[in-house]
Every structure is written in structure tokens, then in C-alpha cells.
Write an enzyme that holds these catalytic residues in place. Sequence first.
Site, mmCIF file in Angstrom:
data_model
loop_
_atom_site.group_PDB
_atom_site.id
_atom_site.type_symbol
_atom_site.label_atom_id
_atom_site.label_comp_id
_atom_site.label_asym_id
_atom_site.label_seq_id
_atom_site.Cartn_x
_atom_site.Cartn_y
_atom_site.Cartn_z
ATOM 1 N N LYS A 68 0.914 -1.220 -0.220
ATOM 2 C CA LYS A 68 0.121 0.087 -0.029
ATOM 3 C C LYS A 68 0.904 1.364 0.010
ATOM 4 O O LYS A 68 1.750 1.465 0.753
ATOM 5 C CB LYS A 68 -0.814 -0.013 1.245
ATOM 6 N N LYS A 92 4.470 2.306 8.734
ATOM 7 C CA LYS A 92 3.392 2.931 9.239
ATOM 8 C C LYS A 92 2.261 2.014 9.236
ATOM 9 O O LYS A 92 1.268 1.978 10.248
ATOM 10 C CB LYS A 92 3.028 4.016 8.046
ATOM 11 N N LYS A 104 5.440 2.027 -2.572
ATOM 12 C CA LYS A 104 5.330 3.223 -2.961
ATOM 13 C C LYS A 104 5.646 3.611 -4.500
ATOM 14 O O LYS A 104 6.239 2.467 -5.093
ATOM 15 C CB LYS A 104 6.416 4.387 -2.339
ATOM 16 N N THR A 188 -5.383 12.867 6.049
ATOM 17 C CA THR A 188 -3.819 13.050 6.628
ATOM 18 C C THR A 188 -3.955 14.155 7.607
ATOM 19 O O THR A 188 -3.136 14.001 8.734
ATOM 20 C CB THR A 188 -2.856 13.312 5.481
ATOM 21 N N ASN A 219 -2.039 19.954 0.616
ATOM 22 C CA ASN A 219 -3.398 18.765 0.957
ATOM 23 C C ASN A 219 -3.137 18.815 2.381
ATOM 24 O O ASN A 219 -4.132 18.976 3.066
ATOM 25 C CB ASN A 219 -3.159 17.634 0.313
ATOM 26 N N SER A 356 -7.460 5.597 3.743
ATOM 27 C CA SER A 356 -7.505 4.431 2.341
ATOM 28 C C SER A 356 -7.891 3.192 2.612
ATOM 29 O O SER A 356 -8.518 2.431 1.922
ATOM 30 C CB SER A 356 -5.756 4.580 1.914
HETATM 31 P P1 NAD Z 1 1.192 18.864 -1.853
HETATM 32 O O1 NAD Z 1 1.915 18.858 -2.999
HETATM 33 O O2 NAD Z 1 -0.388 19.039 -1.592
HETATM 34 O O3 NAD Z 1 1.871 20.037 -0.759
HETATM 35 C C1 NAD Z 1 3.164 20.312 -0.680
HETATM 36 C C2 NAD Z 1 3.311 21.861 -0.174
HETATM 37 O O4 NAD Z 1 4.630 21.887 0.305
HETATM 38 C C3 NAD Z 1 2.872 22.805 -1.222
HETATM 39 O O5 NAD Z 1 2.216 23.766 -0.748
HETATM 40 C C4 NAD Z 1 4.221 23.177 -1.705
HETATM 41 O O6 NAD Z 1 4.415 24.509 -2.151
HETATM 42 C C5 NAD Z 1 5.136 23.136 -0.487
HETATM 43 N N1 NAD Z 1 6.534 23.091 -0.424
HETATM 44 C C6 NAD Z 1 7.281 22.216 -1.401
HETATM 45 N N2 NAD Z 1 8.674 22.304 -1.067
HETATM 46 C C7 NAD Z 1 8.660 23.275 0.114
HETATM 47 C C8 NAD Z 1 9.671 23.924 0.792
HETATM 48 N N3 NAD Z 1 10.910 23.594 0.441
HETATM 49 N N4 NAD Z 1 9.232 24.688 1.651
HETATM 50 C C9 NAD Z 1 7.975 24.747 2.055
HETATM 51 N N5 NAD Z 1 6.835 24.316 1.494
HETATM 52 C C10 NAD Z 1 7.352 23.687 0.336
HETATM 53 O O7 NAD Z 1 1.577 17.471 -0.896
HETATM 54 P P2 NAD Z 1 0.928 16.902 0.464
HETATM 55 O O8 NAD Z 1 0.081 15.849 -0.151
HETATM 56 O O9 NAD Z 1 0.382 17.902 1.145
HETATM 57 O O10 NAD Z 1 2.054 16.285 1.005
HETATM 58 C C11 NAD Z 1 2.915 16.736 1.797
HETATM 59 C C12 NAD Z 1 3.739 15.960 2.745
HETATM 60 O O11 NAD Z 1 3.046 15.016 3.414
HETATM 61 C C13 NAD Z 1 4.654 14.779 1.660
HETATM 62 O O12 NAD Z 1 5.771 14.686 2.467
HETATM 63 C C14 NAD Z 1 3.707 13.724 1.818
HETATM 64 O O13 NAD Z 1 4.519 12.480 1.336
HETATM 65 C C15 NAD Z 1 3.225 13.697 3.117
HETATM 66 N N6 NAD Z 1 1.942 12.859 3.036
HETATM 67 C C16 NAD Z 1 0.780 13.387 2.404
HETATM 68 C C17 NAD Z 1 -0.150 12.544 2.481
HETATM 69 C C18 NAD Z 1 -1.492 12.939 1.899
HETATM 70 O O14 NAD Z 1 -2.513 12.005 2.072
HETATM 71 N N7 NAD Z 1 -1.835 14.188 1.239
HETATM 72 C C19 NAD Z 1 -0.180 11.322 3.230
HETATM 73 C C20 NAD Z 1 0.742 10.880 3.998
HETATM 74 C C21 NAD Z 1 2.152 11.766 4.017
#
Ligand code: NAD
Length: 428
Positions: A68, A92, A104, A188, A219, A356
Site C-alpha cells: 500500500k 506505518k 510506493k 492526513t 493537501n 485509504s
Molecule cells: P502537496 O503537494 O499538496 O503540498 C506540498 C506543499 O509543500 C505545497 O504547498 C508546496 O508549495 C510546499 N512545499 C514544497 N517545497 C517546499 C519547501 N521547500 N518549503 C516549504 N514548502 C514547500 O503535498 P501533500 O499531499 O500535502 O504532502 C506533503 C507531505 O505530506 C509529503 O511529504 C507527503 O509525502 C506527506 N503525506 C501526504 C499525505 C496525503 O494524504 N496528502 C499522506 C501522508 C503523507
Amino acid sequence: MAGSLFTDASKRLEKALKYVAISDDAGERLKYPKTSLSVSIPVRMDDGSLKIFPGYRVRYDDTRGPGKGGVRYHPNVTMDEVQSLAFWMTFKCALLNLPFGGAKGGITLNPKELSRAELERLSRGYIEAIADFIGPDVDILAPDVYTNEMMMGWMMDQYSIIRRKISPAVVTGKPVTMGGSQGRNTATGTGAFFIMQAMLPKFDRYPENTTVAVQGFGNAGMVVAECLYQEGYKVVAISDSQGGIYNEQGVDIPAAIDYKQHNRSLAGMYCDQTLCDLGDNQQLSNAELLALDVDVLIPAALENQLTADNADQVKARYIFEVANGPTTSGADDILVSKGIYVFPDILVNAGGVTVSYFEWVQNRSGLYWSAKEVNDRLKEKMVEEAEQVWHIAQDLEVSVRTAAYIHALNRLSEAMDAKGTRDYYQDT
Ligand code: NAD
């Protein structure tokens, strides 16, 4: 096989291994990804040219169930990164006691440079390339950085076309109208908020006496910031890839969300506007945000943000890792020595994979749950596992991260050892 990020990720396993009596077999297995697939995805571009994009899918371990894990579209995607992310997913899923292994995927590209039609062809092409490697009982996909529910819908549709049957359970994070779950989009951030609500009072930290900074307003970061704001916490700083904003009185989070959502490019796919342009706030860099004098720091952007070079500057007392791998193991040692509590990614951001799992269950049973049912179940699961991790940390006097790995490792080794260990076979 292993590059620097993966080597760094493995150090967490080594630390936890000192505290658990698992078989040599399980310890050895967990050091290596089970299967890694590398593909080339040909995409017909809008101007008629053909471009080839490198893609990956890694199934790290599937002892506890099908793989997953999400799919990431980013210029920095490499096999090393995907293996590390699959490693974290393995722990996780075990930590949350979900019947899944860890996987992944990713494609190396800047998705902001592709049109919507090109992104659709790319997403479908990715499924064409990995179709024999995935499936509802084999390996299940989900969104990650720069992929969203529409792309998950395309992927599920393409898989169904290839298999000649509707297969919603091969992908989670789909649009609700295509079998997605209520609450998946926000899971999340909401899950991270539930963990904070359960853990912060242990330190006498309540909304009225707690300031927060959030790095990454995507997100996940947006949702956790909004939950905290609604609960009465003062979120004084937020940022995106281009920089951030600070307001001592607290940033108006609903206004910031509104601003980001109404300034999207690529027909609603990605936001080109930066928070720095949002009025009435002081601007600050991402480096400044990480060093702010706040109570709680939430890295919610990408990995390797807190390193041995900047960890010493961190003033927050509590870090809740919403991003995957935002803290290097070198930074971890510094933070722990400063008495900073780091609540790790594999616990804090597990709300996404938990819902999920709920989506996969709903797809397979054909019975769909209300948003309230999803949220109630999410809260129960997140808080239950967080409390167990907290007790392990207290009992063994280890960091919260090591406690989380110990908890997951116990479940993983139990499943691996159920197939037979060296001791079992030597005893015959
Ligand atoms: P996303 O693409 O929606 O958002 C990422 C955000 O980070 C954006 O606003 C982008 O502008 C910003 N960003 C990128 N580089 C940056 C930097 N150097 N400094 C500050 N901000 C920066 O992605 P997301 O889905 O919100 O995921 C963010 C993190 O959370 C990732 O590490 C992802 O693996 C983790 N995550 C997300 C989910 C999910 O369901 N969305 C689940 C588990 C983990």
C-alpha cells in the site's frame, strides 16, 4: 541498492532493533525492499512530440498484506527516494495495525509543466507500465505529492480497462463518485490533528497557550492548519515552496486557504500563486520558519527539511511530522538531545493510509460509510495507537520515534515469524 535517503531511513530501524527481541530472519528481511520495478513511460505531448518519463514502483514488504502506498510526481523522484518511502509505508501500516504491507511509486517530472491532457496520458501510461505489478490483493495505489484524486480516478479507470472489470479497490483516494471514501481528502491533516489533540495536553499544552508554525501549505498542511485554527490554536506562520508569512496575532487560515484555492493554474491542478503575496502579514523564508520561537513546529512539505545543519536552530518544543521524512537521522539526534519531542511521520501522517484502508474495505464490501463514521473510526484508531506508542516511549525511556518503530517492528516480526523461524526448524 541503497542511496543516502534509504540508508538514513534504515538508521531508524537499527535504533529500534536494540529494544526488541525479534528473530534474525525478520531483522534481516526488513533491511531490503522485496521488489523494485523501474519503467519508462512514453507520453505523446500536445505538440505531437514523444517524451519518455522514468517511473518506479517498489513493494518493500507484504508479509502483513498487499502493498500500500502513494504515487508521487516530482522532479526529485528517484529509486532511492521511492524505496525509502516504501520502507516508511511498511512501518506505518504495521504501526496502525492495517492489513497492508508497504509500497510506493513515483514518476520523475515537473508536473506543473504538463497540460491536463498530458497528465492524463502520463497517469494512464504509468498504469500500463506497472499493471502486472499491482492489484487490489497485490499492491494498492494512492495520491502523494503533486498527485490528486482526479489522477487516482484515471489510474483506476485504466487498470479496469486493462483487466476488463471495474476494479475500484486497486487505487484509493479516488473521487467519491468513483468509489472514493468520504473524508479521504482531508484524512492526513485530520489524523495529525487528532494525534496533537491527544498528545499536547500531556505537556499542559492547550489551544490558548500554544503557538504553531506549519511548513508546507498543501493537501496535508492546509487541513491540519485549519483544524488547529478552528480549535483555537494560534497558527502564527505558514509557508509554501516559495516562502512564507508570519503574523504574531495568528494567520487568518481560512483566508489563506481561500487565497491558495482561488489562484490555481493548469485548470485547477496546481497553484502558481505563493502565500507570500497574501496581504497584512510579515514575509519570512522557509529557513526562518523552521527556526521560529513557537511551541509546535509542523513540517508538512517534503523530506530532509530538518538536518544536522539547521536542527540546532529549532526553538519549538514539539515537532509533529506531517511530511514523510522531514527530519534526517543526524537532526534527530540533535533535537532529542535538546529535549525536543519529535512525533514521527509514521504515526502523525498515518491518517491518510488509514482512511485509504477504509476506502479499500468499502470498495470490497460495496457498503459506503458517512463522513462522520469515517472520522469517528479514524480518531479512534489514531488515538489508540498514539497512546500505545507514548507508553512504550515512557516505559523504555526512548524517543517517540524509536517507540513508534518498536511498536511497528513487534507486529511485523510477529507476522514474519508466523511462517517459521530458524529456531522452529532447528527444533525438528
Ligand atoms: P502537496 O503537494 O499538496 O503540498 C506540498 C506543499 O509543500 C505545497 O504547498 C508546496 O508549495 C510546499 N512545499 C514544497 N517545497 C517546499 C519547501 N521547500 N518549503 C516549504 N514548502 C514547500 O503535498 P501533500 O499531499 O500535502 O504532502 C506533503 C507531505 O505530506 C509529503 O511529504 C507527503 O509525502 C506527506 N503525506 C501526504 C499525505 C496525503 O494524504 N496528502 C499522506 C501522508 C503523507
